[in-house]
Design an enzyme around this catalytic site. Structure first.
Site, PDB file in Angstrom:
ATOM      1  N   CYS A 256       3.184  -7.152   0.697  1.00  0.00           N
ATOM      2  CA  CYS A 256       2.743  -5.673  -0.215  1.00  0.00           C
ATOM      3  C   CYS A 256       4.885  -5.409  -0.326  1.00  0.00           C
ATOM      4  CB  CYS A 256       2.068  -4.450   0.616  1.00  0.00           C
ATOM      5  SG  CYS A 256       2.424  -4.306   2.027  1.00  0.00           S
TER       6      CYS A 256
ATOM      7  N   ASP B 247       4.284   3.421  10.887  1.00  0.00           N
ATOM      8  CA  ASP B 247       3.408   4.052   9.345  1.00  0.00           C
ATOM      9  C   ASP B 247       3.928   6.039   9.439  1.00  0.00           C
ATOM     10  OD1 ASP B 247       2.613   2.454   8.773  1.00  0.00           O
ATOM     11  OD2 ASP B 247       0.311   2.876   9.349  1.00  0.00           O
TER      12      ASP B 247
ATOM     13  N   ARG C 283      -3.666   6.486  -1.619  1.00  0.00           N
ATOM     14  CA  ARG C 283      -4.358   5.800  -0.301  1.00  0.00           C
ATOM     15  C   ARG C 283      -4.908   6.145   0.934  1.00  0.00           C
ATOM     16  NH1 ARG C 283      -0.799   1.574   0.360  1.00  0.00           N
ATOM     17  NH2 ARG C 283      -2.816   1.221   1.534  1.00  0.00           N
TER      18      ARG C 283
ATOM     19  N   ARG D 139      -5.324  -4.730   2.139  1.00  0.00           N
ATOM     20  CA  ARG D 139      -4.909  -5.291   3.212  1.00  0.00           C
ATOM     21  C   ARG D 139      -5.924  -5.451   4.171  1.00  0.00           C
ATOM     22  NH1 ARG D 139      -1.613  -8.137   6.003  1.00  0.00           N
ATOM     23  NH2 ARG D 139      -2.240  -8.192   7.699  1.00  0.00           N
TER      24      ARG D 139
ATOM     25  N   LYS E  41      -7.955   7.185   8.355  1.00  0.00           N
ATOM     26  CA  LYS E  41      -8.042   6.163   6.971  1.00  0.00           C
ATOM     27  C   LYS E  41      -7.711   4.502   7.660  1.00  0.00           C
ATOM     28  CE  LYS E  41      -3.977   4.244   5.544  1.00  0.00           C
ATOM     29  NZ  LYS E  41      -3.993   3.168   5.365  1.00  0.00           N
ATOM     30  N   ASN E  42      -7.030   4.849   8.978  1.00  0.00           N
ATOM     31  CA  ASN E  42      -6.888   2.845   9.358  1.00  0.00           C
ATOM     32  C   ASN E  42      -8.479   2.473  10.577  1.00  0.00           C
ATOM     33  OD1 ASN E  42      -4.896   2.740   7.797  1.00  0.00           O
ATOM     34  ND2 ASN E  42      -3.376   2.653   9.636  1.00  0.00           N
TER      35      ASN E  42
ATOM     36  N   ILE F 205       9.352  -3.531  12.687  1.00  0.00           N
ATOM     37  CA  ILE F 205       7.832  -4.007  12.655  1.00  0.00           C
ATOM     38  C   ILE F 205       7.542  -4.776  10.896  1.00  0.00           C
ATOM     39  CG2 ILE F 205       5.260  -3.409  12.806  1.00  0.00           C
ATOM     40  CD1 ILE F 205       6.292  -2.915  15.554  1.00  0.00           C
TER      41      ILE F 205
ATOM     42  N   ARG G   3       3.151 -10.092   5.540  1.00  0.00           N
ATOM     43  CA  ARG G   3       1.760  -9.231   5.962  1.00  0.00           C
ATOM     44  C   ARG G   3       0.974 -10.338   5.899  1.00  0.00           C
ATOM     45  NH1 ARG G   3       0.649  -3.422   5.003  1.00  0.00           N
ATOM     46  NH2 ARG G   3      -0.271  -3.531   6.869  1.00  0.00           N
TER      47      ARG G   3
HETATM   48  C1  UD1 Z   1      -1.979  -2.412  10.497  1.00  0.00           C
HETATM   49  C2  UD1 Z   1      -1.823  -0.854   9.707  1.00  0.00           C
HETATM   50  C3  UD1 Z   1      -0.823  -0.377   9.104  1.00  0.00           C
HETATM   51  C4  UD1 Z   1       0.179   0.066  10.021  1.00  0.00           C
HETATM   52  C5  UD1 Z   1       0.175  -2.023  11.573  1.00  0.00           C
HETATM   53  C6  UD1 Z   1       1.642  -1.747  12.414  1.00  0.00           C
HETATM   54  C7  UD1 Z   1      -4.228  -0.421   9.216  1.00  0.00           C
HETATM   55  C8  UD1 Z   1      -5.409  -0.700   7.940  1.00  0.00           C
HETATM   56  N1  UD1 Z   1      -3.133  -1.066   9.241  1.00  0.00           N
HETATM   57  O1  UD1 Z   1      -1.571  -2.964   9.893  1.00  0.00           O
HETATM   58  O2  UD1 Z   1      -0.813   0.623   8.567  1.00  0.00           O
HETATM   59  O3  UD1 Z   1       1.444  -0.202   9.818  1.00  0.00           O
HETATM   60  O4  UD1 Z   1      -0.784  -2.200  10.949  1.00  0.00           O
HETATM   61  O5  UD1 Z   1       1.114  -0.827  13.083  1.00  0.00           O
HETATM   62  O6  UD1 Z   1      -4.847  -0.711  10.242  1.00  0.00           O
HETATM   63  N2  UD1 Z   1       1.854 -10.102  12.150  1.00  0.00           N
HETATM   64  C9  UD1 Z   1       2.669 -11.564  12.240  1.00  0.00           C
HETATM   65  N3  UD1 Z   1       1.333 -12.023  12.117  1.00  0.00           N
HETATM   66  C10 UD1 Z   1      -0.185 -12.001  11.788  1.00  0.00           C
HETATM   67  C11 UD1 Z   1      -0.239 -10.796  11.767  1.00  0.00           C
HETATM   68  C12 UD1 Z   1       0.832  -9.755  11.835  1.00  0.00           C
HETATM   69  O7  UD1 Z   1       3.475 -11.120  12.770  1.00  0.00           O
HETATM   70  O8  UD1 Z   1      -0.862 -12.468  11.917  1.00  0.00           O
HETATM   71  C13 UD1 Z   1       2.904  -9.006  11.933  1.00  0.00           C
HETATM   72  C14 UD1 Z   1       3.064  -8.446  10.982  1.00  0.00           C
HETATM   73  O9  UD1 Z   1       4.264  -9.527   9.867  1.00  0.00           O
HETATM   74  C15 UD1 Z   1       3.810  -7.267  11.416  1.00  0.00           C
HETATM   75  C16 UD1 Z   1       3.354  -6.971  12.476  1.00  0.00           C
HETATM   76  O10 UD1 Z   1       2.599  -8.127  13.112  1.00  0.00           O
HETATM   77  O11 UD1 Z   1       5.303  -7.457  11.573  1.00  0.00           O
HETATM   78  C17 UD1 Z   1       2.274  -6.011  12.518  1.00  0.00           C
HETATM   79  O12 UD1 Z   1       0.984  -6.069  11.627  1.00  0.00           O
HETATM   80  P1  UD1 Z   1      -0.259  -5.845  11.761  1.00  0.00           P
HETATM   81  O13 UD1 Z   1      -0.211  -5.149  13.198  1.00  0.00           O
HETATM   82  O14 UD1 Z   1      -0.894  -7.090  11.674  1.00  0.00           O
HETATM   83  O15 UD1 Z   1      -0.118  -4.451  10.291  1.00  0.00           O
HETATM   84  P2  UD1 Z   1      -1.825  -4.925  10.056  1.00  0.00           P
HETATM   85  O16 UD1 Z   1      -2.779  -4.321  10.778  1.00  0.00           O
HETATM   86  O17 UD1 Z   1      -2.107  -5.139   8.768  1.00  0.00           O
END
Ligand code: UD1
Length: 442
Positions: free
Chosen positions: A137, A328, A420, A113, A43-44, A350, A142
């Protein structure tokens, strides 16, 4: 003790108060599973690869696409931007030659997202993008600060007003310029957004402290297949040489490592022998180690992996960015440990609010207490079926696993989350002997 629970009667009749009024899965637990389950495309990965169609005006064909509501949602967002889409059995064909919008509507973006990641390719291709903030969420706030910081480093002017991120590339050609980006945290989404943006930028971009997840490597593979240049994906430093244009591609999505992990856990929690295929062991290293530490036997045959479980012991784990234990699979693994011998400790490092499944597992008889983001799980000899609700995608999967192992009947609600991210989960589990039925109305 397990043998006793496995032979309990399956015809438990629900009291009227236990009937679910919303769509739910009805699981009669305690059955051993046997056979083989096929893993769908990731999915991701698929979501981000779909967004990458915006980088070119040629055809992009993606194969091994999972049938999921999130994929449907992403398709609708791309169509709202002028992309044409043709979906068939296991594939999707996308063409962004008619791209005529730079602003996907809030109603479509809200709740998906990954759709925010469109901001990277949109900006790179058209020089302008207006994308609603994805918002928080169930599992946490996020933020997208890293995405925004990186786009600015590539020359975009970015403002955030009234919940919308507006980005524009100034100058005559409206083309991003390659640059050096250091991420404060190895965000998967930020890494992917910036890789797509950099793929059409003028010059070379380096992303330091990049995410190393397999989905990032998959995206690099697609960009290369489209004629781009990417080095270092899968390491903390990724270099992208921007091209003036990218062409179309025919590309296969990697297998879903989180689905594969969930299915291995289905084998473990029912103390069964199951083959899960295709499964790339390097994508699940930390999870496979923990399963072995817990007493499961794993056998890789080059394409799939067979898990056999008899007694399961307590283990401790902490979620981390790849190659660490994936957040996850934290909730699904907790369901297994709720039935293990001894006390396990899980720390969610995380996301700040990703232990909501604890309360539901407790309703099924699990002995878990929490302190901050740490859960102490004292294994119990058996869980007991109950009506439960999955608060998010992976929590829902955790409820299904618990239901497979529990005595009696479990009703899992919150299927909009499950749908989803899990492609026909109940069908797949039924094919290996689980008693699991979907009821669309109560
Ligand atoms: C992706 C995955 C999700 C998975 C997550 C972590 C997709 C569509 N989703 O989500 O299933 O749970 O990786 O493996 O690929 N953070 C910040 N600042 C930012 C961005 C992120 O502090 O600008 C932090 C977030 O709060 C969180 C961590 O980084 O604590 C990981 O987030 P991120 O890797 O960005 O997750 P997603 O890409 O949204």
């Amino acid at each position: 003790m397990w043998a006793q629970t496995a032979t309990l009667p399956m015809n438990v009749i629900l009291a009227p108060s236990q009937k679910a009024l919303t769509p739910h899965l009805e699981i009669r637990g305690g059955r051993r599973l046997e056979g083989e389950i096929r893993v769908s495309g990731a999915k991701n990965s698929a979501l981000v690869l779909m967004a990458a169609c915006l980088l070119s005006s040629d055809d992009l064909k993606l194969r091994n696409m999972p049938a999921l509501s999130d994929i449907q949602g992403m398709g609708e967002i791309l169509e709202s931007l002028g992309v044409t889409m043709n979906r068939g059995e296991g594939f999707v064909e996308l063409n962004a030659s008619g791209l005529n919008q730079s602003s996907p509507p809030y109603e479509l973006v809200n709740g998906l997202r990954a759709s925010f990641f469109c901001i990277g390719p949109l900006l790179a291709r058209t020089g302008v993008a207006r994308v609603p903030l994805p918002g928080g969420c169930q599992i946490g706030a996020r933020p997208v600060v890293e995405h925004v910081k990186g786009l600015k480093a590539l020359g975009a002017q970015v403002t955030i007003e009234h919940g919308v991120v507006s980005a524009v590339v100034p100058g005559r050609g409206h083309r991003l310029t390659g640059g050096k980006i250091h991420l404060d945290c190895p965000s998967v989404g930020a890494t992917e957004t910036l890789m797509m943006a950099a793929a059409l930028a003028d010059g070379e971009t380096t992303i330091e402290n990049a995410a190393q997840e397999p989905e990032v490597v998959d995206l690099a593979g697609l960009i290369i297949a489209m004629g781009g240049k990417v080095r270092g994906a899968g390491t903390p430093t990724i270099t992208i040489v921007g091209m003036e244009r990218l062409h179309g591609a025919d590309y296969m999505v990697i297998p879903d490592r989180i689905e594969a992990g969930t299915l291995l856990l289905a084998g473990a929690i029912t103390r069964s022998k199951l083959r899960i295929t295709p499964l790339i062991p390097e994508h699940l290293g930390a999870v496979l180690s923990k399963l072995e530490e817990a007493g499961c036997t794993l056998e890789s045959d080059g394409i799939g992996m067979t898990i056999s479980a008899d007694r399961v012991r307590a283990v401790d784990l902490r979620t981390q960015p790849f190659p660490g234990f994936p957040t996850d699979l934290q909730a699904p693994f907790m369901s297994l440990l709720a039935t293990a011998e001894g006390t396990s400790v899980i720390t969610e490092a995380i996301f700040e609010n990703r232990l909501q499944h604890v309360a539901e597992l407790q309703r099924m008889g699990a002995a878990i207490r929490t302190q901050g983001n740490t859960a102490f799980i004292e294994g119990v000899p058996f869980l007991s079926g109950a009506p439960v609700t999955g608060s998010d995608l992976r929590a829902s999967a955790a409820m299904v696993l618990a239901g497979l192992a529990a005595e009696g009947t479990t009703l899992v609600q919150g299927l909009k989350h499950l749908d989803r991210g899990y492609d026909r989960l109940e069908e797949k589990l039924r094919s290996v002997g689980a008693s699991i039925e979907r009821h669309d109305v109560g």
